[in-house]
Write an enzyme that holds these catalytic residues in place. Structure first.
Site, PDB file in Angstrom:
ATOM      1  N   ASN A  43       0.884  -1.267   0.133  1.00 10.76           N
ATOM      2  CA  ASN A  43      -0.152   0.069  -0.071  1.00 10.76           C
ATOM      3  C   ASN A  43       0.813   1.153   0.002  1.00 10.76           C
ATOM      4  O   ASN A  43       0.448   2.276  -0.597  1.00 10.76           O
ATOM      5  CB  ASN A  43      -0.848   0.003   1.139  1.00 10.76           C
ATOM      6  CG  ASN A  43      -1.825   1.098   1.260  1.00 10.76           C
ATOM      7  OD1 ASN A  43      -2.531   1.495   0.230  1.00 10.76           O
ATOM      8  ND2 ASN A  43      -2.020   2.044   2.487  1.00 10.76           N
ATOM      9  N   THR A  69      16.690 -21.749 -24.849  1.00 15.37           N
ATOM     10  CA  THR A  69      15.205 -21.670 -24.891  1.00 15.37           C
ATOM     11  C   THR A  69      14.923 -21.918 -26.546  1.00 15.37           C
ATOM     12  O   THR A  69      15.546 -21.301 -27.390  1.00 15.37           O
ATOM     13  CB  THR A  69      15.045 -20.063 -24.399  1.00 15.37           C
ATOM     14  OG1 THR A  69      15.657 -19.734 -23.185  1.00 15.37           O
ATOM     15  CG2 THR A  69      13.658 -19.774 -24.559  1.00 15.37           C
ATOM     16  N   LYS A 111      13.424 -21.463 -29.934  1.00 16.68           N
ATOM     17  CA  LYS A 111      12.887 -20.269 -30.686  1.00 16.68           C
ATOM     18  C   LYS A 111      12.340 -20.713 -31.804  1.00 16.68           C
ATOM     19  O   LYS A 111      12.853 -21.714 -32.431  1.00 16.68           O
ATOM     20  CB  LYS A 111      14.077 -19.065 -30.826  1.00 16.68           C
ATOM     21  CG  LYS A 111      14.693 -18.734 -29.293  1.00 16.68           C
ATOM     22  CD  LYS A 111      13.762 -17.817 -28.495  1.00 16.68           C
ATOM     23  CE  LYS A 111      14.442 -17.372 -27.485  1.00 16.68           C
ATOM     24  NZ  LYS A 111      13.815 -16.448 -26.485  1.00 16.68           N
ATOM     25  N   ASP A 117       9.837 -21.042 -23.448  1.00 17.71           N
ATOM     26  CA  ASP A 117       9.845 -19.487 -23.005  1.00 17.71           C
ATOM     27  C   ASP A 117       8.829 -19.215 -22.115  1.00 17.71           C
ATOM     28  O   ASP A 117       7.807 -19.878 -21.935  1.00 17.71           O
ATOM     29  CB  ASP A 117       9.662 -18.887 -24.181  1.00 17.71           C
ATOM     30  CG  ASP A 117      10.806 -17.461 -24.317  1.00 17.71           C
ATOM     31  OD1 ASP A 117      10.994 -16.940 -23.335  1.00 17.71           O
ATOM     32  OD2 ASP A 117      11.677 -17.470 -25.533  1.00 17.71           O
ATOM     33  N   GLU A 118       8.942 -17.920 -21.574  1.00 24.53           N
ATOM     34  CA  GLU A 118       7.950 -17.680 -20.515  1.00 24.53           C
ATOM     35  C   GLU A 118       6.552 -17.647 -21.008  1.00 24.53           C
ATOM     36  O   GLU A 118       5.655 -17.853 -20.186  1.00 24.53           O
ATOM     37  CB  GLU A 118       8.329 -16.366 -19.701  1.00 24.53           C
ATOM     38  CG  GLU A 118       8.316 -15.069 -20.741  1.00 24.53           C
ATOM     39  CD  GLU A 118       9.515 -14.763 -21.682  1.00 24.53           C
ATOM     40  OE1 GLU A 118       9.488 -13.659 -22.025  1.00 24.53           O
ATOM     41  OE2 GLU A 118      10.376 -15.805 -21.495  1.00 24.53           O
ATOM     42  N   HIS A 176      11.037 -18.685 -14.008  1.00 26.93           N
ATOM     43  CA  HIS A 176      11.435 -17.373 -14.735  1.00 26.93           C
ATOM     44  C   HIS A 176      11.004 -16.081 -14.118  1.00 26.93           C
ATOM     45  O   HIS A 176      10.070 -16.330 -13.320  1.00 26.93           O
ATOM     46  CB  HIS A 176      10.720 -17.487 -16.110  1.00 26.93           C
ATOM     47  CG  HIS A 176      11.161 -16.740 -17.305  1.00 26.93           C
ATOM     48  ND1 HIS A 176      10.895 -15.484 -17.247  1.00 26.93           N
ATOM     49  CD2 HIS A 176      12.077 -17.022 -18.304  1.00 26.93           C
ATOM     50  CE1 HIS A 176      11.602 -14.860 -18.258  1.00 26.93           C
ATOM     51  NE2 HIS A 176      12.318 -15.574 -19.064  1.00 26.93           N
ATOM     52  N   ARG A 177      11.501 -15.201 -14.432  1.00 20.91           N
ATOM     53  CA  ARG A 177      11.146 -14.134 -13.698  1.00 20.91           C
ATOM     54  C   ARG A 177      10.462 -12.800 -14.772  1.00 20.91           C
ATOM     55  O   ARG A 177      10.481 -11.515 -14.286  1.00 20.91           O
ATOM     56  CB  ARG A 177      12.400 -13.314 -13.339  1.00 20.91           C
ATOM     57  CG  ARG A 177      13.431 -12.997 -14.179  1.00 20.91           C
ATOM     58  CD  ARG A 177      14.714 -12.449 -13.598  1.00 20.91           C
ATOM     59  NE  ARG A 177      15.739 -11.675 -14.598  1.00 20.91           N
ATOM     60  CZ  ARG A 177      16.831 -10.959 -14.305  1.00 20.91           C
ATOM     61  NH1 ARG A 177      16.797 -10.516 -12.992  1.00 20.91           N
ATOM     62  NH2 ARG A 177      17.508 -10.443 -15.345  1.00 20.91           N
ATOM     63  N   HIS A 225      16.117 -17.146 -13.208  1.00 25.40           N
ATOM     64  CA  HIS A 225      16.948 -16.149 -13.957  1.00 25.40           C
ATOM     65  C   HIS A 225      17.305 -15.106 -13.254  1.00 25.40           C
ATOM     66  O   HIS A 225      16.894 -14.515 -12.498  1.00 25.40           O
ATOM     67  CB  HIS A 225      15.941 -15.865 -15.069  1.00 25.40           C
ATOM     68  CG  HIS A 225      15.598 -16.842 -15.891  1.00 25.40           C
ATOM     69  ND1 HIS A 225      16.121 -16.886 -17.497  1.00 25.40           N
ATOM     70  CD2 HIS A 225      15.023 -18.055 -15.916  1.00 25.40           C
ATOM     71  CE1 HIS A 225      15.658 -18.002 -18.006  1.00 25.40           C
ATOM     72  NE2 HIS A 225      15.223 -18.650 -17.208  1.00 25.40           N
TER      73      HIS A 225
END
Length: 475
Positions: free
Chosen positions: A123, A173, A175, A203-204, A294-295, A327
């Protein structure tokens, strides 16, 4: 007739508004071992005293509100209130301070990262008297740390499960991150794993989209894992992303991964939420699954120097909530990350006990007691020329993720994976022989190119690729 009543102020209550600092600024307070400590980078509005702002942060993140309330008399504020116990001007910044706040242990639910952060940052960041506010660090007391399970397994158990020692783990990762069919996705996974990588990764944002539903992906990836293991004789894995719209769906995906016999799954812990992540970490501990974290979304929170939360705080939250990988940036790749700052929170992820070190952004000594370590994952814009620096910076207990640096190889995925494995093993051997990778890393890679055509081709493709921009988040 009803009798007339007269309202009088009681001896212990006087209605009205009073300065926060009269109650919540306590520079003489002696910090307790059980307290949760916070360091806030605080920028007051012009004309607002720093003592008042620091006290407001302590009040609004614990027991206080904007006016005196009569129910204060029904509890013990001295026992439950947060206290701003120190203010430290920030060197080189005008009207900016580090406010140190101590919170009593009883303010927080045991084992709940969600409750901890709802209280401390839920808050107060919108408070008008503050121009900006950033949570730089937290000290989690031993008493509170012991209420968390933490990572499902930790670094040592992971190495035993994989039977891999003495070098960083290597990943990739897949792709393009979106658009592949499940069968083509599994084919890409297989090529990378048979080429020499330990892991491949969703991937995320790969969840369960129309072009590739999660169950189809899980089945084709499991086939790729088993086939590559049979060919190489090594244990392989793929971070199957279990992140979903609901906790029930997330756990269903985790259960499917367990039944397929794969070693590791994945979760986006910030977009998925701490409650979901903690539930998944408990499931992984109970069922023998490693958990890659993963972040995604972190830079929305941590990239601005004056407002938000530093990533070291998010890393601590993950160690409590639970994850075996996280990560952490690369220092040398395409993503933000200053070397000393990055190494500071990498130590907070991996080590049991970390001393206060302001040169690396560590504001408090942290003792994690029983919580296992989290393996840092270096990912984002890295390739074979970065390998010496990555091995020198992160050491063995890290996972180095080469996405484009594997799949972008001119000869395909398997040669790209082989190039990364050869570069890694060459750097580890050179380091073990006593060579200085920071100075001699280029020579090490060039020497390995003479007997590895895969590595030579990769070095030629990426010889001019650098990501050199000024770091925004500095000490």
């Amino acid at each position: 007739m009803a009798p007339k009543t007269e309202t009088k102020a009681g001896a212990g209550f006087k209605a009205g508004v009073k300065d926060y600092r009269l109650t919540y600024y306590t520079p003489d307070y002696q910090v307790k071992d059980t307290d949760i400590l916070a360091a806030f980078r605080m920028t007051p509005q012009p004309g607002v005293p720093p003592e008042e702002c620091g006290a407001a942060v302590a009040a609004e993140s614990s027991t206080g509100t904007w006016t005196t309330v009569w129910t204060d008399g029904l509890t013990s504020l001295d026992r439950y209130k947060g206290r701003c116990y120190d203010l430290e001007p920030v060197k080189g910044e005008e009207n900016q301070y580090i406010a140190y706040v101590a919170y009593p242990l009883d303010l927080f639910e045991e084992g709940s990262v969600t409750n901890l952060f709802t209280s401390i940052v839920g808050n107060v960041f919108g408070f008008k008297a503050l121009r900006a506010l950033r949570l730089e660090d937290l000290r989690i007391s031993v008493a509170y740390a012991k209420t968390f399970q933490g990572p499902p397994h930790g670094i040592e158990v992971e190495r035993d499960k994989l039977n891999k020692y003495g070098r960083p783990l290597l990943g990739c990762t897949i792709k393009p991150k979106l658009g592949l069919s499940a069968k083509n996705y599994g084919r890409a996974v297989y090529e990378c794993l048979r080429g020499g990588l330990d892991f491949t990764k969703d991937d995320e944002n790969v969840n369960s989209q129309p072009f590739m539903r999660w169950r189809d992906r899980f089945l084709f990836v499991a086939e790729a894992i088993y086939k590559s293991q049979a060919e190489t004789g090594e244990i392989k894995g793929h971070y199957l992303n279990a992140t979903a719209a609901t906790c029930e769906a997330m756990l269903q995906r985790a259960q499917c991964a367990k039944e397929l016999g794969v070693p590791i799954i994945m979760h986006d812990y910030l977009t998925g939420g701490w409650t979901a992540n903690t539930s998944l970490a408990h499931y992984c501990r109970d069922h023998g699954l490693l958990l890659h974290i993963h972040r995604a979304m972190h830079a929305v929170i941590d990239r601005q120097k004056n407002h938000g939360m530093h990533f070291r705080v998010l890393a601590k939250s993950l160690r409590m909530s639970g994850g075996d990988h996280l990560h952490s940036g690369t220092v040398v790749g395409k993503l933000e990350g200053e070397r000393e700052v990055t190494l500071g929170f990498v130590d907070l992820m991996r080590d049991d006990f970390i001393e206060k070190d302001r040169a690396r952004g560590i504001y408090f000594t942290q003792d994690w007691v029983l919580l296992p370590g989290v393996m840092p994952v270096a990912s984002g814009g890295i390739h074979v020329w970065h390998m010496p620096a990555l091995v020198e910076i992160f050491g063995d207990d890290a996972c180095l993720q080469f996405g484009g640096g594997t799949l972008g190889h001119p000869w395909g995925n398997a040669p790209g994976a082989a190039a990364n494995r050869i570069a890694c093993e060459a750097c580890v051997q050179a380091r073990n022989e006593g060579r200085h990778l920071a100075r001699e890393g280029g020579d090490v890679i060039r020497a390995a190119c003479k007997w590895s055509p895969e590595l030579a081709a990769a070095c030629e493709v990426w010889k001019e690729i650098k990501f050199e921009f000024e770091t925004i988040d500095t000490l």
